[in-house]
Design an enzyme around this catalytic site. Structure first.
Site, PDB file in Angstrom:
ATOM      1  N   GLY A 178       0.799  -1.501  -0.083  1.00 53.57           N
ATOM      2  CA  GLY A 178      -0.090   0.177   0.177  1.00 53.57           C
ATOM      3  C   GLY A 178       0.925   1.291   0.169  1.00 53.57           C
ATOM      4  O   GLY A 178       1.887   1.479   0.605  1.00 53.57           O
ATOM      5  N   GLY A 203      -0.547   4.586   0.171  1.00 53.39           N
ATOM      6  CA  GLY A 203      -1.375   5.825   0.682  1.00 53.39           C
ATOM      7  C   GLY A 203      -0.338   6.410   1.739  1.00 53.39           C
ATOM      8  O   GLY A 203       0.714   6.033   1.766  1.00 53.39           O
ATOM      9  N   PHE A 234     -13.008  22.057  13.023  1.00 56.16           N
ATOM     10  CA  PHE A 234     -13.696  20.861  12.374  1.00 56.16           C
ATOM     11  C   PHE A 234     -14.544  20.355  13.624  1.00 56.16           C
ATOM     12  O   PHE A 234     -14.711  20.513  14.918  1.00 56.16           O
ATOM     13  CB  PHE A 234     -12.283  19.714  12.220  1.00 56.16           C
ATOM     14  CG  PHE A 234     -12.473  19.311  10.848  1.00 56.16           C
ATOM     15  CD1 PHE A 234     -12.415  20.386   9.806  1.00 56.16           C
ATOM     16  CD2 PHE A 234     -12.238  17.940  10.415  1.00 56.16           C
ATOM     17  CE1 PHE A 234     -12.152  19.716   8.600  1.00 56.16           C
ATOM     18  CE2 PHE A 234     -12.227  17.822   8.971  1.00 56.16           C
ATOM     19  CZ  PHE A 234     -12.020  18.753   8.113  1.00 56.16           C
ATOM     20  N   HIS A 252     -18.345   6.602   4.852  1.00 56.46           N
ATOM     21  CA  HIS A 252     -17.098   7.298   4.803  1.00 56.46           C
ATOM     22  C   HIS A 252     -15.576   6.461   5.410  1.00 56.46           C
ATOM     23  O   HIS A 252     -14.793   6.840   4.841  1.00 56.46           O
ATOM     24  CB  HIS A 252     -17.325   8.585   5.461  1.00 56.46           C
ATOM     25  CG  HIS A 252     -15.971   9.417   5.362  1.00 56.46           C
ATOM     26  ND1 HIS A 252     -15.716   9.880   3.906  1.00 56.46           N
ATOM     27  CD2 HIS A 252     -15.281  10.209   6.266  1.00 56.46           C
ATOM     28  CE1 HIS A 252     -14.584  10.701   4.417  1.00 56.46           C
ATOM     29  NE2 HIS A 252     -14.344  10.943   5.239  1.00 56.46           N
ATOM     30  N   TYR A 253     -15.909   5.688   6.505  1.00 49.75           N
ATOM     31  CA  TYR A 253     -14.714   5.401   7.040  1.00 49.75           C
ATOM     32  C   TYR A 253     -14.964   4.169   7.844  1.00 49.75           C
ATOM     33  O   TYR A 253     -15.975   3.877   8.520  1.00 49.75           O
ATOM     34  CB  TYR A 253     -13.946   6.763   8.120  1.00 49.75           C
ATOM     35  CG  TYR A 253     -12.897   6.305   8.596  1.00 49.75           C
ATOM     36  CD1 TYR A 253     -11.603   6.296   7.869  1.00 49.75           C
ATOM     37  CD2 TYR A 253     -12.752   5.642   9.910  1.00 49.75           C
ATOM     38  CE1 TYR A 253     -10.487   6.241   8.699  1.00 49.75           C
ATOM     39  CE2 TYR A 253     -11.449   5.689  10.518  1.00 49.75           C
ATOM     40  CZ  TYR A 253     -10.217   5.642   9.958  1.00 49.75           C
ATOM     41  OH  TYR A 253      -9.171   5.688  10.472  1.00 49.75           O
ATOM     42  N   ARG A 299     -14.787   8.386  14.768  1.00 48.49           N
ATOM     43  CA  ARG A 299     -13.802   9.282  14.494  1.00 48.49           C
ATOM     44  C   ARG A 299     -14.031  10.690  14.525  1.00 48.49           C
ATOM     45  O   ARG A 299     -14.857  10.896  13.740  1.00 48.49           O
ATOM     46  CB  ARG A 299     -13.062   8.663  13.346  1.00 48.49           C
ATOM     47  CG  ARG A 299     -11.958   9.534  12.721  1.00 48.49           C
ATOM     48  CD  ARG A 299     -11.259   8.717  11.693  1.00 48.49           C
ATOM     49  NE  ARG A 299     -12.022   9.084  10.331  1.00 48.49           N
ATOM     50  CZ  ARG A 299     -11.784  10.018   9.594  1.00 48.49           C
ATOM     51  NH1 ARG A 299     -11.212  11.035   9.934  1.00 48.49           N
ATOM     52  NH2 ARG A 299     -12.303  10.064   8.382  1.00 48.49           N
ATOM     53  N   SER A 347      -7.961  11.141  11.016  1.00 43.34           N
ATOM     54  CA  SER A 347      -7.271   9.915  10.178  1.00 43.34           C
ATOM     55  C   SER A 347      -5.960  10.168   9.353  1.00 43.34           C
ATOM     56  O   SER A 347      -5.120   9.275   9.562  1.00 43.34           O
ATOM     57  CB  SER A 347      -8.367   9.462   9.163  1.00 43.34           C
ATOM     58  OG  SER A 347      -7.779   8.336   8.289  1.00 43.34           O
TER      59      SER A 347
HETATM   60  C1  LIG Z   1     -13.079  11.346   0.164  1.00 42.28           C
HETATM   61  C2  LIG Z   1     -12.292  11.259   1.461  1.00 42.28           C
HETATM   62  C3  LIG Z   1     -11.810  12.339   2.161  1.00 42.28           C
HETATM   63  C4  LIG Z   1     -11.202  12.200   3.254  1.00 42.28           C
HETATM   64  N1  LIG Z   1     -10.931  13.272   3.809  1.00 42.28           N
HETATM   65  C5  LIG Z   1     -10.091  13.501   5.011  1.00 42.28           C
HETATM   66  C6  LIG Z   1      -9.489  14.531   5.796  1.00 42.28           C
HETATM   67  O1  LIG Z   1      -9.906  15.730   5.389  1.00 42.28           O
HETATM   68  N2  LIG Z   1      -9.052  14.235   6.940  1.00 42.28           N
HETATM   69  C7  LIG Z   1      -8.723  13.049   7.644  1.00 42.28           C
HETATM   70  O2  LIG Z   1      -8.099  12.976   8.573  1.00 42.28           O
HETATM   71  N3  LIG Z   1      -9.189  11.803   6.825  1.00 42.28           N
HETATM   72  C8  LIG Z   1      -9.993  11.972   5.819  1.00 42.28           C
HETATM   73  N4  LIG Z   1     -10.391  10.997   5.111  1.00 42.28           N
HETATM   74  C9  LIG Z   1      -9.876   9.586   5.499  1.00 42.28           C
HETATM   75  C10 LIG Z   1      -8.604   9.384   5.138  1.00 42.28           C
HETATM   76  O3  LIG Z   1      -8.130   9.847   3.949  1.00 42.28           O
HETATM   77  C11 LIG Z   1      -8.294   7.711   5.030  1.00 42.28           C
HETATM   78  O4  LIG Z   1      -8.702   7.087   6.105  1.00 42.28           O
HETATM   79  C12 LIG Z   1      -6.578   7.743   4.796  1.00 42.28           C
HETATM   80  O5  LIG Z   1      -6.264   8.540   3.874  1.00 42.28           O
HETATM   81  C13 LIG Z   1      -6.397   6.117   4.593  1.00 42.28           C
HETATM   82  O6  LIG Z   1      -4.725   6.015   4.163  1.00 42.28           O
HETATM   83  P1  LIG Z   1      -4.453   4.677   4.204  1.00 42.28           P
HETATM   84  O7  LIG Z   1      -2.852   5.173   3.800  1.00 42.28           O
HETATM   85  O8  LIG Z   1      -4.666   3.947   5.239  1.00 42.28           O
HETATM   86  O9  LIG Z   1      -4.812   3.932   2.850  1.00 42.28           O
HETATM   87  P2  LIG Z   1      -5.213   4.578   1.465  1.00 42.28           P
HETATM   88  O10 LIG Z   1      -4.820   5.971   1.209  1.00 42.28           O
HETATM   89  O11 LIG Z   1      -6.577   4.156   1.171  1.00 42.28           O
HETATM   90  O12 LIG Z   1      -4.200   3.595   0.596  1.00 42.28           O
HETATM   91  C14 LIG Z   1      -4.483   2.174   0.262  1.00 42.28           C
HETATM   92  C15 LIG Z   1      -3.135   1.512  -0.347  1.00 42.28           C
HETATM   93  O13 LIG Z   1      -3.124   0.386  -0.351  1.00 42.28           O
HETATM   94  C16 LIG Z   1      -2.778   0.010  -1.646  1.00 42.28           C
HETATM   95  N5  LIG Z   1      -3.661  -1.594  -1.764  1.00 42.28           N
HETATM   96  C17 LIG Z   1      -4.842  -1.950  -1.036  1.00 42.28           C
HETATM   97  N6  LIG Z   1      -5.111  -3.142  -1.231  1.00 42.28           N
HETATM   98  C18 LIG Z   1      -3.877  -3.762  -1.690  1.00 42.28           C
HETATM   99  C19 LIG Z   1      -3.413  -5.082  -2.138  1.00 42.28           C
HETATM  100  N7  LIG Z   1      -4.386  -6.055  -1.995  1.00 42.28           N
HETATM  101  N8  LIG Z   1      -2.556  -5.355  -2.803  1.00 42.28           N
HETATM  102  C20 LIG Z   1      -1.728  -3.872  -2.990  1.00 42.28           C
HETATM  103  N9  LIG Z   1      -1.920  -2.808  -2.806  1.00 42.28           N
HETATM  104  C21 LIG Z   1      -3.010  -2.659  -2.220  1.00 42.28           C
HETATM  105  C22 LIG Z   1      -3.719   0.763  -2.764  1.00 42.28           C
HETATM  106  O14 LIG Z   1      -3.100   0.797  -3.957  1.00 42.28           O
HETATM  107  C23 LIG Z   1      -3.125   2.041  -1.943  1.00 42.28           C
HETATM  108  O15 LIG Z   1      -1.842   2.489  -2.277  1.00 42.28           O
HETATM  109  C24 LIG Z   1     -10.909  11.053   3.925  1.00 42.28           C
HETATM  110  C25 LIG Z   1     -11.480   9.760   3.401  1.00 42.28           C
HETATM  111  C26 LIG Z   1     -12.118  10.119   1.849  1.00 42.28           C
HETATM  112  C27 LIG Z   1     -12.518   8.693   1.376  1.00 42.28           C
END
Ligand SMILES: Cc1cc2nc3c(=O)[nH]c(=O)nc-3n(C[C@H](O)[C@H](O)[C@H](O)COP(=O)(O)OP(=O)(O)OC[C@H]3O[C@@H](n4cnc5c(N)ncnc54)[C@H](O)[C@@H]3O)c2cc1C
Length: 565
Positions: free
Chosen positions: A10, A12, A117, A341-342, A376, A381
């Site tokens: 991942g 992200g 917020f 959303h989450y 949350r 997040s």
């Molecule tokens: C529209 C939106 C707006 C938001 N705004 C906010 C905000 O303003 N403030 C806040 O605090 N939170 C916000 N959130 C929540 C927050 O953005 C997310 O919870 C957070 O960014 C998740 O990050 P992450 O790194 O855990 O995963 P993600 O960013 O979802 O990344 C997941 C990664 O895993 C990879 N992946 C997944 N499964 C596999 C697999 N099986 N094999 C290989 N790769 C895989 C994907 O390719 C990706 O790179 C928002 C969420 C959304 C949907």
């Protein structure tokens, strides 16, 4: 076979932050389904919390106050020591992002700006216009490139390989070639994101299917508190694209069809900036009782903010409203409805991101430490991703100092790979009658209708029966395209099974939790029941479906009280 000391799955914010941490000392690679900057983190708009006190209205903010807001917001289900750890790391983590080049918006005197917020006593949400996640993601991506982190894109990880209680590698489907590839690793960190697509009306990207959480669950790591699903109050009516909480943070109103700012009935002090669970329920109540528009939405009104502020602080929101709803918020209110959303729950980890499998870590939305409990707070997040991404990486570095056996498990990895290939053959050969896309739609509809904002035991039992029916029907699916290269038909069918398993865990945990707490709101059990349910739900995989158990919550400092806003 490719080998790396650390494999991060991942790209992200959580995955990249972990990789940036380990890459200073260890050979680190990232495997990701989509190119890093296409991760869902890039869609985050509103901002990231830290008790910096840069806004004059927030000058008395502190780690303690931010921690208490988070714990109260969580309806006291968050582990209080974990929350304090996260908030204590918040300000240093934001400065770190700033020093790496993240272009945060500024106060007139040049400090990082902070906006109000929901559920927060002080304006403490740092932001970069209304594209905070995108800027943070690019900042960390650049950092990972500078540190020579090897990135394998378009690799869908289908399994982790575990030998004698230690993780030894992962199997990935190379989406481009269609080959399953073996990877050996001494440690694996999951930053695979949330399971939003299990639900209809989700604000999440199509790739947010929870595949990482399913893999961990299947391999014996418990999933914690999965029944707590957050519904964001303001998603665009119809498409459910997010309209950031920052819109209300900047002063936006919620208005019903009588022209009332109805939040005065539900959260008289906090009004539109109540916590998300309460604001979502309030909107849904207005709609259910006939005070919505055309039966399905209310208005998010920004007109009084004026053109200049909207263009400066909410330009992305304006673009989305114009392009997807045909409404310019400078002149007209935006039609909104709550949307999934989450996920507060996820892979059960400790404060270092470690799981019950040695060398296997998780951070970000796929994990549950737990810092968000039953609800949350907005902006917490993004904070969770960078703090626990970093702490997981740090712990991996410590762990590797003492780890003696390296490069283990070649035989086991190849055996797992062969199983995966055989499973694909079996799936592709099938000539069943069921359409997997239709099963997915029915699952999403069931979850949003029957395990949604308001829940009852009877409706959730109907949902459970439906999930069991869909699991049965899944056995007769047919994948139409039989090729290997870029077979998205196969990939969608494959990941659907994991989604059905997660839907099962969410629903069963929700049925068994006979109380209302945070986002889990049962009309048949309207009260919070601390005597019975001030506990984390722990779901473990069995061939007959999830086994639900419970574990203690750390409440060492703040005794639970009724939440009022
Ligand atoms: C529209 C939106 C707006 C938001 N705004 C906010 C905000 O303003 N403030 C806040 O605090 N939170 C916000 N959130 C929540 C927050 O953005 C997310 O919870 C957070 O960014 C998740 O990050 P992450 O790194 O855990 O995963 P993600 O960013 O979802 O990344 C997941 C990664 O895993 C990879 N992946 C997944 N499964 C596999 C697999 N099986 N094999 C290989 N790769 C895989 C994907 O390719 C990706 O790179 C928002 C969420 C959304 C949907």
């Amino acid at each position: 076979m490719k080998y790396h000391e650390v494999i991060v799955v991942g790209a992200g914010l959580a995955g990249l932050r972990a990789a940036v941490e380990t890459a200073t000392d260890l050979d680190t690679a990232i495997l990701t389904q989509v190119p890093p900057v296409r991760s869902h983190s890039g869609a985050a708009q509103g901002g990231v919390n830290a008790p910096m006190g840069n806004n004059p209205a927030g000058k008395d903010d502190s780690v303690e106050k931010h921690s208490y807001d988070t714990i109260k917001g969580s309806d006291f289900l968050a582990d209080q020591d974990s929350v304090e750890l996260m908030i204590g790391e918040a300000t240093p983590c934001i400065y770190e992002m700033e020093h790496w080049g993240c272009p945060f918006s500024r106060t007139p005197e040049g400090k990082i700006a902070q906006r109000p917020f929901g559920g927060a006593g002080f304006p403490r949400t740092c932001f970069a216009s209304d594209k905070t996640g995108l800027y943070m993601l690019h900042t960390l991506w650049e950092r990972s490139v500078a540190l020579n982190v090897k990135t394998y894109e378009e690799r869908f990880v289908t399994d982790i390989v575990v030998e004698n209680g230690n993780v030894v590698g992962v199997i990935a489907l190379n989406i481009v070639t269609g080959d399953f590839e073996p990877y050996m690793a001494d440690t694996v960190i999951f930053g695979t994101g949330g399971p939003g697509q299990v639900y209809g009306r989700s604000t999440n990207a199509l790739i947010s299917t929870g595949s990482g959480a399913y893999i961990a669950y299947k391999r014996g790591v418990p999933l914690k508190d999965m029944e707590f699903i957050q519904f964001h109050p303001t998603s665009l009516f119809g498409t459910n694209i997010l309209m950031t909480e920052g819109a209300r943070g900047e002063g936006g109103y919620l208005i019903n069809n009588l022209g009332e700012r109805f939040m005065s009935k539900y959260a008289p002090k906090a009004m539109e900036l109540g916590p998300r669970d309460i604001v979502s329920r309030s909107i849904q109540t207005e709609i259910n009782e006939g005070r919505g528009f055309e039966g399905g939405y209310v208005h998010l009104d920004l007109r009084h903010l004026g053109r200049e502020k909207i263009l400066d602080r909410l330009p992305g929101i304006r673009d989305i409203a114009i392009n997807f709803a045909g409404v310019d918020p400078i002149d007209k209110p935006i039609p909104i409805q709550p949307g999934q959303h989450y996920a507060m729950g996820g892979i059960s980890t400790d404060k270092n991101g470690a799981t019950n499998i040695k060398g296997f870590y998780a951070a970000g939305e796929c994990a549950c430490v737990s810092v968000h409990g039953a609800n949350r707070l907005g902006g917490n997040s993004l904070l969770d991703t960078v703090v626990f991404g970093k702490l997981s990486g740090k712990h991996v570095k410590e762990f590797m100092k003492t780890k003696k056996d390296r490069r283990q498990g070649e035989g086991m990895i190849m055996k797992t790979l062969e199983e995966q290939e055989k499973n694909r053959e079996n799936l592709l050969i099938k000539s069943g009658t069921e359409n997997h896309a239709a099963i997915r739609d029915e699952m999403k509809q069931t979850m949003i209708e029957k395990v949604g904002i308001f829940r009852t035991g009877a409706q959730m039992k109907e949902a459970l029966d439906k999930i069991l029916e869909l699991k049965k029907r899944y056995e007769s699916i047919r994948v139409m395209y039989k090729g290997r290269k870029y077979n998205m038909d196969y990939l969608r069918a494959y990941e659907l099974w994991g989604m059905l398993e997660l839907a099962h865990v969410i629903t069963l945990g929700a049925i068994k939790r006979e109380e209302s707490r945070g986002s889990h709101s049962r009309t048949d059990f309207p009260k919070r029941d601390d005597a019975k349910f001030l506990r984390h739900t722990m779901a473990t995989w069995t061939p007959d479906g999830p086994k639900i158990g419970y574990s203690d919550v750390n409440v060492y400092k703040y005794p639970p009280v009724e939440r009022k806003y």
